[in-house]
Scaffold this motif. Structure first.
Motif, PDB file in Angstrom:
ATOM      1  N   UNK A  86       0.846  -1.199   0.000  1.00 18.30           N
ATOM      2  CA  UNK A  86       0.000   0.000   0.000  1.00 18.30           C
ATOM      3  C   UNK A  86       0.882   1.249   0.000  1.00 18.30           C
ATOM      4  N   UNK A  87       1.856   1.277   0.919  1.00 16.81           N
ATOM      5  CA  UNK A  87       2.737   2.449   1.000  1.00 16.81           C
ATOM      6  C   UNK A  87       3.512   2.625  -0.302  1.00 16.81           C
ATOM      7  N   UNK A  88       3.948   1.521  -0.903  1.00 25.20           N
ATOM      8  CA  UNK A  88       4.733   1.605  -2.130  1.00 25.20           C
ATOM      9  C   UNK A  88       3.866   2.125  -3.289  1.00 25.20           C
ATOM     10  N   UNK A  89       2.610   1.691  -3.338  1.00 24.25           N
ATOM     11  CA  UNK A  89       1.711   2.189  -4.394  1.00 24.25           C
ATOM     12  C   UNK A  89       1.510   3.693  -4.238  1.00 24.25           C
ATOM     13  N   UNK A  90       1.335   4.157  -3.002  1.00 24.73           N
ATOM     14  CA  UNK A  90       1.147   5.598  -2.776  1.00 24.73           C
ATOM     15  C   UNK A  90       2.452   6.347  -3.078  1.00 24.73           C
ATOM     16  N   UNK A  91       3.586   5.716  -2.764  1.00 20.31           N
ATOM     17  CA  UNK A  91       4.885   6.330  -3.083  1.00 20.31           C
ATOM     18  C   UNK A  91       5.025   6.537  -4.596  1.00 20.31           C
ATOM     19  N   UNK A  92       4.561   5.564  -5.366  1.00 26.88           N
ATOM     20  CA  UNK A  92       4.573   5.710  -6.833  1.00 26.88           C
ATOM     21  C   UNK A  92       3.681   6.883  -7.251  1.00 26.88           C
ATOM     22  N   UNK A  93       2.552   7.038  -6.556  1.00 19.77           N
ATOM     23  CA  UNK A  93       1.629   8.128  -6.878  1.00 19.77           C
ATOM     24  C   UNK A  93       2.216   9.492  -6.518  1.00 19.77           C
ATOM     25  N   UNK A  94       2.984   9.540  -5.428  1.00 12.34           N
ATOM     26  CA  UNK A  94       3.646  10.802  -5.061  1.00 12.34           C
ATOM     27  C   UNK A  94       4.558  11.228  -6.205  1.00 12.34           C
ATOM     28  N   UNK A  95       5.372  10.289  -6.674  1.00 15.54           N
ATOM     29  CA  UNK A  95       6.300  10.575  -7.767  1.00 15.54           C
ATOM     30  C   UNK A  95       5.537  10.957  -9.048  1.00 15.54           C
ATOM     31  N   UNK A  96       4.484  10.206  -9.331  1.00 18.61           N
ATOM     32  CA  UNK A  96       3.709  10.448 -10.562  1.00 18.61           C
ATOM     33  C   UNK A  96       2.962  11.774 -10.506  1.00 18.61           C
ATOM     34  N   UNK A  97       2.529  12.178  -9.320  1.00 19.79           N
ATOM     35  CA  UNK A  97       1.820  13.459  -9.173  1.00 19.79           C
ATOM     36  C   UNK A  97       2.714  14.614  -9.605  1.00 19.79           C
ATOM     37  N   UNK A  98       3.998  14.481  -9.341  1.00 25.84           N
ATOM     38  CA  UNK A  98       4.965  15.521  -9.705  1.00 25.84           C
ATOM     39  C   UNK A  98       5.320  15.458 -11.186  1.00 25.84           C
ATOM     40  N   UNK A  99       5.404  14.237 -11.731  1.00 29.16           N
ATOM     41  CA  UNK A  99       6.024  14.063 -13.052  1.00 29.16           C
ATOM     42  C   UNK A  99       5.063  13.760 -14.193  1.00 29.16           C
ATOM     43  N   UNK A 100       3.810  13.459 -13.895  1.00 27.49           N
ATOM     44  CA  UNK A 100       2.939  13.023 -14.986  1.00 27.49           C
ATOM     45  C   UNK A 100       2.706  14.125 -16.021  1.00 27.49           C
ATOM     46  N   UNK A 101       2.596  13.690 -17.288  1.00 24.81           N
ATOM     47  CA  UNK A 101       2.261  14.610 -18.376  1.00 24.81           C
ATOM     48  C   UNK A 101       1.068  14.082 -19.179  1.00 24.81           C
ATOM     49  N   UNK A 102       0.283  13.180 -18.575  1.00 26.32           N
ATOM     50  CA  UNK A 102      -0.917  12.694 -19.284  1.00 26.32           C
ATOM     51  C   UNK A 102      -1.897  13.864 -19.421  1.00 26.32           C
ATOM     52  N   UNK A 103      -2.881  13.733 -20.320  1.00 31.58           N
ATOM     53  CA  UNK A 103      -3.727  14.899 -20.597  1.00 31.58           C
ATOM     54  C   UNK A 103      -4.664  15.253 -19.436  1.00 31.58           C
ATOM     55  N   UNK A 104      -5.163  16.462 -19.477  1.00 30.04           N
ATOM     56  CA  UNK A 104      -5.912  17.029 -18.344  1.00 30.04           C
ATOM     57  C   UNK A 104      -7.126  16.188 -17.957  1.00 30.04           C
ATOM     58  N   UNK A 105      -7.873  15.668 -18.949  1.00 27.74           N
ATOM     59  CA  UNK A 105      -9.053  14.860 -18.621  1.00 27.74           C
ATOM     60  C   UNK A 105      -8.653  13.611 -17.844  1.00 27.74           C
ATOM     61  N   UNK A 106      -7.525  13.034 -18.239  1.00 22.52           N
ATOM     62  CA  UNK A 106      -7.047  11.828 -17.553  1.00 22.52           C
ATOM     63  C   UNK A 106      -6.614  12.169 -16.116  1.00 22.52           C
ATOM     64  N   UNK A 107      -5.947  13.303 -15.947  1.00 25.28           N
ATOM     65  CA  UNK A 107      -5.548  13.720 -14.596  1.00 25.28           C
ATOM     66  C   UNK A 107      -6.786  13.880 -13.717  1.00 25.28           C
ATOM     67  N   UNK A 108      -7.809  14.529 -14.275  1.00 30.14           N
ATOM     68  CA  UNK A 108      -9.041  14.739 -13.493  1.00 30.14           C
ATOM     69  C   UNK A 108      -9.724  13.414 -13.146  1.00 30.14           C
ATOM     70  N   UNK A 109      -9.763  12.496 -14.105  1.00 32.38           N
ATOM     71  CA  UNK A 109     -10.414  11.197 -13.860  1.00 32.38           C
ATOM     72  C   UNK A 109      -9.657  10.416 -12.779  1.00 32.38           C
ATOM     73  N   UNK A 110      -8.332  10.413 -12.890  1.00 29.20           N
ATOM     74  CA  UNK A 110      -7.519   9.693 -11.899  1.00 29.20           C
ATOM     75  C   UNK A 110      -7.681  10.344 -10.519  1.00 29.20           C
ATOM     76  N   UNK A 111      -7.705  11.670 -10.483  1.00 29.09           N
ATOM     77  CA  UNK A 111      -7.853  12.385  -9.209  1.00 29.09           C
ATOM     78  C   UNK A 111      -9.148  11.977  -8.509  1.00 29.09           C
ATOM     79  N   UNK A 112     -10.235  11.927  -9.276  1.00 29.40           N
ATOM     80  CA  UNK A 112     -11.525  11.538  -8.668  1.00 29.40           C
ATOM     81  C   UNK A 112     -11.473  10.125  -8.104  1.00 29.40           C
ATOM     82  N   UNK A 113     -10.853   9.209  -8.856  1.00 29.25           N
ATOM     83  CA  UNK A 113     -10.725   7.840  -8.357  1.00 29.25           C
ATOM     84  C   UNK A 113      -9.869   7.794  -7.089  1.00 29.25           C
ATOM     85  N   UNK A 114      -8.806   8.577  -7.077  1.00 27.04           N
ATOM     86  CA  UNK A 114      -7.925   8.600  -5.896  1.00 27.04           C
ATOM     87  C   UNK A 114      -8.666   9.137  -4.674  1.00 27.04           C
TER      88      UNK A 114
END
Lengths: 231, 231
Positions: free
Chosen positions: B33-61
């Motif tokens: 669990x901690x490792x999955x969230x650690x990946x998300x911390x890194x991805x939150x800083x570095x992701x370049x996926x499109x805005x709709x995808x960011x919004x969809x992922x954010x809602x799921x998170x």
């Protein structure tokens, strides 16, 4: 000795000329993402839901991380500059708005006294050292940032050369405040001091020496009043 | 002055008598669990996926965070002790295995020289200060933990009273190592020193004073060789 690192650091200051509108849109997009992950950091430490639920959530989180990782920056965020010259240190571990590991600190410059900065912030379970208390090293981290911001707010940005932290008493997790100021200057050297306070007063103090490296002085890229953010 | 904080800290050392098997099962559940969230911390800083995808992922998170938050500890994790006396500082911001904001550091005690500790670790985008480099305060945080562990590994656990950090050159993000040792002792006072090295050698040094507070000496609860983790 500093040469290759200087080049590495300088190359991380990226002028992308984003307009203020684009920057505002980016902020509106990424701040909620970072905040959702920040909630997950806290929940990862504190959750007591049953094991099957933890496993199910973990699998979903892994899938969501993979979706964000489908396209990403090749390395860390660095500092990006928009068309109006404002820098965005959005990956910064203390002030970065895209960094879920950052509180993030929002520092305020005193309008009257150049070089005085302050911040009110909250540190939760993710910053624990002694039980229910802030890790001493996190206080050093916050003070390093605050001292650097004070130096920069006084027009004397620099990288930390050395600093000393003195702990007066344990700092409870929760609402805290910090302030920092320039204590002395001499040529390219700037000394800044600061302190963090909890509900019962000052808990930790620090003083440090900040120096603007030659490459940065020559590049002239850190004359912006926002430069202190970036070291 | 230390009294109320001492009580707060002492109450966070919780003896839950978990068996080694239970502890192993908990670790197997929460580390991913901690490792999955650690990946998300890194991805939150570095992701370049499109805005709709960011919004969809954010809602799921946000939904997943709410699921974990349905039942949780009232505060921070503290330190829990199993039936064999081993402590679990699992929320600790440097070494906590349930804390996605922690690298986490895994420190190794030297078998031959009492008080010598070392750690190999990796710091990614979440720990950035100067572009592509580790925030100076994060290095102070790691060294504070290492110095404390050295003091404890030498049978002299304590809380940090003061320490000084000296930066020799910038530290690149990536693979790093740290080591610490006891440099001097005097009554209840212990001085520990340490350093962090990158691919080009030592980048930062620190020395600090550690003192075991009276309440801890009287409680006798920190005589375990693992105690240094907890300050």
């Amino acid at each position: 000795m500093f040469y290759s690192a200087a080049v590495d650091i300088a190359s991380g200051f990226i002028k992308d000329d984003a307009s203020p509108e684009q920057v505002a849109a980016e902020r509106a997009l990424y701040e909620p993402l970072a905040e959702a992950v920040r909630q997950l950091v806290d929940a990862s430490i504190r959750t007591t839901v049953d094991a099957d639920e933890v496993r199910a959530v973990t699998e979903d989180l892994e899938r969501l991380a993979a979706r964000l990782q489908r396209s990403q920056l090749p390395g860390a965020y660095g500092v990006r500059y928009g068309s109006d010259g404002t820098g965005r240190p959005w990956g910064n571990t203390v002030v970065g708005v895209r960094n879920p590991a950052a509180p993030p600190l929002r520092t305020v410059k005193d309008a009257e006294t150049l070089g005085n900065v302050s911040a009110d912030f909250h540190l939760g379970a993710a910053y624990e050292g002694p039980p229910s208390h802030v890790h001493g090293g996190v206080l050093a981290l916050v003070l390093d940032q605050m001292l650097g911001e004070a130096a920069g707010a006084g027009g004397r940005p620099g990288m930390t050369a050395t600093y000393t932290v003195t702990y007066r008493r344990p700092t409870p997790l929760g609402a805290l405040s910090a302030r920092a100021w320039i204590s002395r200057t001499e040529g390219h050297k700037t000394w800044a001091a600061g302190e963090i306070s909890g509900p019962d007063g000052v808990t930790v103090e620090a003083e440090g020496l900040f120096v603007l490296p030659r490459w940065a002085r020559e590049a002239g890229g850190t004359d912006s009043p926002d430069a202190p953010h970036y070291f």
